[in-house]
Design a protein around this motif. Structure first.
Motif, PDB file in Angstrom:
ATOM      1  N   ALA A  25      39.605  29.977  43.553  1.00 23.90           N
ATOM      2  CA  ALA A  25      40.784  29.257  43.070  1.00 23.90           C
ATOM      3  C   ALA A  25      41.055  29.575  41.603  1.00 23.90           C
ATOM      4  O   ALA A  25      42.198  29.523  41.151  1.00 23.90           O
ATOM      5  N   ASP A  26      40.002  29.892  40.875  1.00 26.06           N
ATOM      6  CA  ASP A  26      40.114  30.158  39.437  1.00 26.06           C
ATOM      7  C   ASP A  26      40.390  31.632  39.148  1.00 26.06           C
ATOM      8  O   ASP A  26      40.545  32.020  37.995  1.00 26.06           O
ATOM      9  N   TYR A  27      40.436  32.440  40.171  1.00 25.36           N
ATOM     10  CA  TYR A  27      40.544  33.898  40.022  1.00 25.36           C
ATOM     11  C   TYR A  27      41.968  34.317  39.651  1.00 25.36           C
ATOM     12  O   TYR A  27      42.924  33.795  40.223  1.00 25.36           O
ATOM     13  N   PRO A  28      42.126  35.248  38.699  1.00 24.95           N
ATOM     14  CA  PRO A  28      41.084  35.863  37.866  1.00 24.95           C
ATOM     15  C   PRO A  28      40.866  35.070  36.575  1.00 24.95           C
ATOM     16  O   PRO A  28      41.824  34.624  35.945  1.00 24.95           O
ATOM     17  N   SER A  29      39.628  34.920  36.202  1.00 23.38           N
ATOM     18  CA  SER A  29      39.294  34.115  35.023  1.00 23.38           C
ATOM     19  C   SER A  29      38.560  34.904  33.945  1.00 23.38           C
ATOM     20  O   SER A  29      38.140  34.346  32.937  1.00 23.38           O
ATOM     21  N   ARG A  30      38.387  36.207  34.158  1.00 18.47           N
ATOM     22  CA  ARG A  30      37.731  37.050  33.148  1.00 18.47           C
ATOM     23  C   ARG A  30      38.229  38.478  33.272  1.00 18.47           C
ATOM     24  O   ARG A  30      38.932  38.823  34.234  1.00 18.47           O
ATOM     25  N   PRO A  31      37.897  39.343  32.318  1.00 18.31           N
ATOM     26  CA  PRO A  31      38.406  40.725  32.343  1.00 18.31           C
ATOM     27  C   PRO A  31      37.969  41.505  33.577  1.00 18.31           C
ATOM     28  O   PRO A  31      36.899  41.272  34.139  1.00 18.31           O
ATOM     29  N   MET A 272      44.988  39.985  44.823  1.00 21.56           N
ATOM     30  CA  MET A 272      45.309  41.304  44.274  1.00 21.56           C
ATOM     31  C   MET A 272      46.388  41.992  45.112  1.00 21.56           C
ATOM     32  O   MET A 272      47.275  42.662  44.576  1.00 21.56           O
ATOM     33  N   THR A 273      46.328  41.834  46.430  1.00 19.15           N
ATOM     34  CA  THR A 273      47.349  42.421  47.303  1.00 19.15           C
ATOM     35  C   THR A 273      48.736  41.900  46.938  1.00 19.15           C
ATOM     36  O   THR A 273      49.693  42.671  46.824  1.00 19.15           O
ATOM     37  N   ASN A 274      48.829  40.595  46.744  1.00 15.84           N
ATOM     38  CA  ASN A 274      50.120  39.985  46.407  1.00 15.84           C
ATOM     39  C   ASN A 274      50.583  40.369  45.002  1.00 15.84           C
ATOM     40  O   ASN A 274      51.777  40.570  44.759  1.00 15.84           O
ATOM     41  N   ALA A 275      49.628  40.477  44.083  1.00 20.70           N
ATOM     42  CA  ALA A 275      49.974  40.892  42.717  1.00 20.70           C
ATOM     43  C   ALA A 275      50.536  42.311  42.713  1.00 20.70           C
ATOM     44  O   ALA A 275      51.533  42.609  42.044  1.00 20.70           O
ATOM     45  N   LEU A 276      49.934  43.185  43.497  1.00 15.28           N
ATOM     46  CA  LEU A 276      50.398  44.571  43.572  1.00 15.28           C
ATOM     47  C   LEU A 276      51.734  44.681  44.302  1.00 15.28           C
ATOM     48  O   LEU A 276      52.550  45.546  43.980  1.00 15.28           O
ATOM     49  N   LYS A 277      51.960  43.795  45.255  1.00 17.03           N
ATOM     50  CA  LYS A 277      53.262  43.776  45.932  1.00 17.03           C
ATOM     51  C   LYS A 277      54.365  43.405  44.942  1.00 17.03           C
ATOM     52  O   LYS A 277      55.433  44.045  44.897  1.00 17.03           O
TER      53      LYS A 277
END
Length: 327
Positions: A25-31, A272-277
């Motif tokens: 739920a907190d993702y992404p929370s760091r580099p 990540m899939t949705n972010a890339l979409k």
């Protein structure tokens, strides 16, 4: 099991599940750690850097996404490193056809099934070039010469034998009805491939489209065909026929996609899939693709996985015919 032990075990499972859910739920929370499986300046490096830059510029992801290059073994060094990061959702990489080929040809026991496919982003395509004074003026001319004498045409590429440049020519030859694929000479040119072509050391260069543009514009070479499904819309390659237009019913795609570590959680993968979409639909990404001669083709994780399974089987057939299949 005693009641106290059972309670402790259930409590441990609950805590683990709670921590995982909270982390997801907190993702992404760091580099992040973005990885290019080759040196700077190549297709993998350019792709992953442009992905990180665009995700950051558009504020789709706010965490840092620095890129580290891990070259070696046609992507095998990076692939081995990804195994050490099993389950880590912050380690992200890019691959293209060699992720299948290095496994099928026995260069490594690892393959795409040892990663988590996240999304396909782009398609690039191949080109088939000859010197400007070559007797070949079309792919049909090349195929006819090979059918008469398969050793009469020396084909070169920057990839190793059995890898991408070699395979994209063999796929075209096979689709054109050539039977004795393993008899066609292939020369692996790690550097100076265009110089080797213009110097007459090879008869035909099988390479990426972008690599041919400069020499084509200078009038030093002829590009006989490109492996795209439709003709290129603009630039010098717009005058070059596709394989299909040349009477060879096939397409060779140099796809590039994003992968996570093996065992990456579904929640993080989907993020990540949705972010890339979202990124792939942006004007900024489309401009980057246009500048680099890429075709923007988005597939989600499930579609990408099915594509990889299908493509892997197609590669097996060709590699088997030339004796390079080691599985």
């Amino acid at each position: 099991m005693k009641r106290s032990a059972l309670v402790s075990a259930l409590a441990a499972l609950f805590i683990t599940a709670f921590v995982f859910t909270a982390a997801a739920a907190d993702y992404p929370s760091r580099p992040f750690e973005f990885l290019a499986p080759a040196g700077a300046g190549g297709g993998w490096d350019t792709t992953i850097r442009m992905v990180g830059k665009t995700l950051g510029d558009l504020k789709i992801i706010s965490q840092p996404m620095p890129v580290t290059n891990k070259p070696g073994g046609g992507g095998a060094v990076n692939l081995a490193y990804m195994q050490k990061k099993k389950g880590n959702p912050y380690t992200i990489t890019v691959y293209s056809p060699p992720i299948l080929l290095i496994n099928l040809t026995g260069q490594t026991k690892l393959g795409y099934k040892n990663l988590t496919p996240i999304a396909m982003l782009i398609n690039d395509f191949g080109a088939y070039a000859v010197p400007k004074n070559s007797k070949f003026n079309s792919m049909k001319d090349v195929i006819e010469a090979i059918k008469k004498d398969p050793k009469s045409v020396k084909v070169g590429g920057t990839s190793s034998a059995g890898s991408m440049d070699h395979l994209q020519f063999l796929q075209a030859a096979r689709a054109a009805g050539v039977k004795n694929l393993k008899e066609i000479p292939y020369i692996s040119l790690q550097e100076g491939s265009m110089a080797s072509l213009m110097g007459g050391h090879i008869d035909l260069l099988s390479t990426g489209m972008a690599e041919t543009v400069g020499a084509l514009e200078a009038g030093d070479i002829k590009v006989l065909a490109v492996s795209s499904p439709t003709r290129i819309k603009s630039g010098p390659l717009s005058k070059v026929p596709t394989l299909k237009e040349s009477g060879i019913d096939t397409v060779f795609i140099n796809w590039r996609g994003i992968f996570g570590t093996p065992g990456m959680g579904n929640a993080e993968r989907d993020y990540m899939t949705n972010a890339l979409k979202k990124m792939s639909e942006s004007k900024e990404w489309k401009d980057i693709c246009l500048k680099n001669g890429w075709e923007a083709v988005y597939m989600n994780a499930d579609e990408f996985t099915k594509f990889l399974d299908k493509t892997n089987e197609e590669y097996k057939v060709i590699l088997g015919e030339i004796g390079f299949l080691k599985q």
